[in-house]
Structures are given as structure tokens and as C-alpha cells.
Design an enzyme around this catalytic site. Sequence first.
Site, PDB file in Angstrom:
ATOM      1  N   CYS A 135      42.717  32.012 107.025  1.00  0.00           N
ATOM      2  CA  CYS A 135      43.348  32.184 105.736  1.00  0.00           C
ATOM      3  C   CYS A 135      43.345  31.163 104.505  1.00  0.00           C
ATOM      4  CB  CYS A 135      44.984  32.344 106.042  1.00  0.00           C
ATOM      5  SG  CYS A 135      45.480  30.791 106.822  1.00  0.00           S
ATOM      6  N   GLN A 163      48.809  38.129 103.044  1.00  0.00           N
ATOM      7  CA  GLN A 163      47.587  37.786 103.903  1.00  0.00           C
ATOM      8  C   GLN A 163      47.080  38.448 104.700  1.00  0.00           C
ATOM      9  OE1 GLN A 163      46.031  34.337 103.252  1.00  0.00           O
ATOM     10  NE2 GLN A 163      44.522  35.195 104.334  1.00  0.00           N
ATOM     11  N   ARG A 207      57.180  32.314  97.535  1.00  0.00           N
ATOM     12  CA  ARG A 207      56.854  31.481  98.589  1.00  0.00           C
ATOM     13  C   ARG A 207      57.694  30.488  98.898  1.00  0.00           C
ATOM     14  NH1 ARG A 207      51.076  28.957  99.594  1.00  0.00           N
ATOM     15  NH2 ARG A 207      50.610  31.114 100.291  1.00  0.00           N
ATOM     16  N   HIS A 250      53.520  35.857 106.570  1.00  0.00           N
ATOM     17  CA  HIS A 250      52.604  35.681 105.349  1.00  0.00           C
ATOM     18  C   HIS A 250      51.851  37.154 105.319  1.00  0.00           C
ATOM     19  CE1 HIS A 250      50.505  34.382 102.234  1.00  0.00           C
ATOM     20  NE2 HIS A 250      49.480  33.260 102.819  1.00  0.00           N
ATOM     21  N   ARG A 305      42.710  38.907  98.775  1.00  0.00           N
ATOM     22  CA  ARG A 305      43.995  38.658  98.533  1.00  0.00           C
ATOM     23  C   ARG A 305      44.394  39.284  97.304  1.00  0.00           C
ATOM     24  NH1 ARG A 305      46.971  34.377 100.376  1.00  0.00           N
ATOM     25  NH2 ARG A 305      48.614  35.383  99.185  1.00  0.00           N
ATOM     26  N   ASP A 321      43.694  28.907 111.999  1.00  0.00           N
ATOM     27  CA  ASP A 321      44.628  28.468 110.576  1.00  0.00           C
ATOM     28  C   ASP A 321      45.017  27.143 110.916  1.00  0.00           C
ATOM     29  OD1 ASP A 321      46.072  28.348 108.501  1.00  0.00           O
ATOM     30  OD2 ASP A 321      48.030  29.056 109.355  1.00  0.00           O
TER      31      ASP A 321
HETATM   32  N1  NVA Z   1      50.257  28.585 108.267  1.00  0.00           N
HETATM   33  C1  NVA Z   1      49.934  28.081 107.000  1.00  0.00           C
HETATM   34  C2  NVA Z   1      49.047  29.134 106.068  1.00  0.00           C
HETATM   35  C3  NVA Z   1      48.549  28.630 104.750  1.00  0.00           C
HETATM   36  C4  NVA Z   1      48.126  29.684 104.055  1.00  0.00           C
HETATM   37  C5  NVA Z   1      51.179  27.413 106.268  1.00  0.00           C
HETATM   38  O1  NVA Z   1      52.126  27.978 106.356  1.00  0.00           O
HETATM   39  O2  NVA Z   1      50.960  26.648 105.827  1.00  0.00           O
HETATM   40  N1   CP Z   2      46.162  31.576 102.164  1.00  0.00           N
HETATM   41  C1   CP Z   2      46.733  31.105 101.265  1.00  0.00           C
HETATM   42  O1   CP Z   2      47.960  31.676 100.980  1.00  0.00           O
HETATM   43  O2   CP Z   2      46.428  30.027 100.276  1.00  0.00           O
HETATM   44  P1   CP Z   2      47.375  29.382  99.463  1.00  0.00           P
HETATM   45  O3   CP Z   2      48.295  28.569 100.217  1.00  0.00           O
HETATM   46  O4   CP Z   2      46.356  28.276  98.633  1.00  0.00           O
HETATM   47  O5   CP Z   2      48.022  30.011  98.601  1.00  0.00           O
END
Ligand code: NVA
Ligand code: CP
Length: 303
Positions: A262, A133, A103, A130, A290, A222
Site C-alpha cells: 500500500c 486502499q 484519516r 483502510h 487509489r 505493509d
Molecule cells: N498500516 C499502515 C498503512 C499505511 C497506508 C498504517 O496504518 O500506517
Molecule cells: N497508502 C496510503 O494510504 O498512503 P498514504 O499514507 O501516503 O496516504
Amino acid sequence: MKRDFLAETDFSKEEILQTFELARELKEKTKKGIEHHLLKGQVLAMIFQKPSNRTRVSFEVGMYQLGGHAVYLGPQEIGLGTRESVPDVARVLERFSQGIMARVFGHHLVTGLAAAARIPVINGLSDLLHPCQILGDLLTIIEHKGHYEGIKLAYVGDGNNIVNSFINVAGILPLDLRIATPKGYEPNAEILQSARSKGVSRISWSEDPVDAVTGADVIYTDTWASMGQESETEMRRKIFQPFQVNDELVSHAAKDHIFMHCLPAHRGDEVTDAVMDGPHSVVFDEAENRMHIQKAILVKLMA
Ligand code: NVA
Ligand code: CP
């Protein structure tokens, strides 16, 4: 040859459909308590430059259920590209593990890891995409609506990694994707152009959330400020206010629509409590899926 999953486009349509099928099988086995140690003795190294609840827990528990193990490497530990170069990190981790999940902020960090590693690399979220997801979300849509083909999916909010991933998928699977974002916060133009050029789905964009949501089978939103954009939270709150998913907005959708997010959700910003906790919301089924989809992805790449 080793395979990676950095973007939805790394899988063909057939492979995506196979992944749904395998995820359904593994979900059923999990629910029935049937052992499925398809990755017995294997290790997944998990690099996190950003925080997480779902991604960390679902990969960690998923690896355990598959008979393997996951090693968590948090933001303070690896120093991807700072303490150690990206290729060096990949070359070290491949000596200890059979797969890497990362990540990251810049998408180039997952492509850099994948280029250097001789083991599969999975994108657990980048600023651009992502993919885990979105495959899990489609599994949730299939479970609740019975199919995905031609589904009217309204995405309302920021043109971020989540909607970019939906657009990528729309280049592979036939969807009716209606996107509403404020001007200046549109999805990635290259991804949009590439998906549209495939001619698989109808993909529309407008600045009008009502237009996007009217008749929709799925309403998706989101956060307005993604991880790394925290300093813009106040400014974005004002710009995005008309895009809040609330009772008035969802009243324009199909009567049997589902609401998806998400997570993590910012209740009172992009979505109200009434919608999050309402009868149309499937956000916790979505969170659970997930794990099931990622187990299928892990098996596909590592078994
Ligand atoms: N768009 C959000 C998704 C979190 C799962 C982010 O990148 O923070
Ligand atoms: N939706 C998602 O990826 O959640 P987290 O950021 O908690 O991993």
C-alpha cells in the site's frame, strides 16, 4: 438517505463491482482527457490526524478532476474530539461541504463523524481499516490478473488495518486469502470470525510466510509499525524479520505473481529493493488506482 463508506461491508457485492466498473470508466476518461465534472461545485472536507502522501493527493486531485474542490485540514487544525467534539466538527463541516473524508487513529472517530453528519463520510484510514486502499488494490489485481475470483492472495507481515480490510472484502468477494503474521500480531479476531462465517472465501492464517506464499498469485506486505506505533519500530524489526518479502520468499510464489504494497514502504525492512523494484512489482499502478477508485466512491456517495 445519505450513505457512508467507513468499511468494505458498507457496500454490497453488487455495489463493489459497480464501483470497479465506474473507476475503470473514470480512469479511461482521465487518460483520454475527457472532462467528467460529476461533482461540479461540490466540496470535500478532508480531516487528517495522521500524515499522508497518496490519500491526500489522490482525493484532492480526484475532486478537482470531478469539477469539485477539496479542503485539507491537517493534524494541527481540527483537534477532532479534543479542540472540538466529534459531533460538533461534523455539524460545522456539513454547513460548508458535501462530503467528509477522515484519516484517524481510533475507528470510533469515523463512525462518530458519520453518525452526526448529514453528509457522506469516507474512511481514509483508521487504526482498524483502510477500505479505499483495499478496493483500489482489487482494481489493480483485476487489471493485472484479469479477475479477482479465487485469486491466491498472500498477505505477509503485521495483522493491521490493511489485512483487516482484506478480510472484510473476503467476506463479500470470493478470494483465497492466506495470511502469515507472527503470533501476537494476528489480524482482528472479530473481523476474521465474521468474514469466515459468511463462507464466501477461504481465509487461512499461519505463522509461516513460506506456507502463505507458496503458489500465490499476489504477494502483499505493509509496514511492520503502522502510524502511531513508531515507538515499537525497533522491537518489531526483530520480531518481523522472518516475514521480510525478499527474493527467497517470492521464489515460492506462482511464476507470474505480482507484488503489492500500500506504501509507504520501508525498504530493507518488510521488503527488499530487489522485490520493490523487480519485474513483478505493481506498487505504483496500485498507488495510482487509489485515485480512480476513490473518484468512483465519491461519485457513488455524493453525486
Ligand atoms: N498500516 C499502515 C498503512 C499505511 C497506508 C498504517 O496504518 O500506517
Ligand atoms: N497508502 C496510503 O494510504 O498512503 P498514504 O499514507 O501516503 O496516504
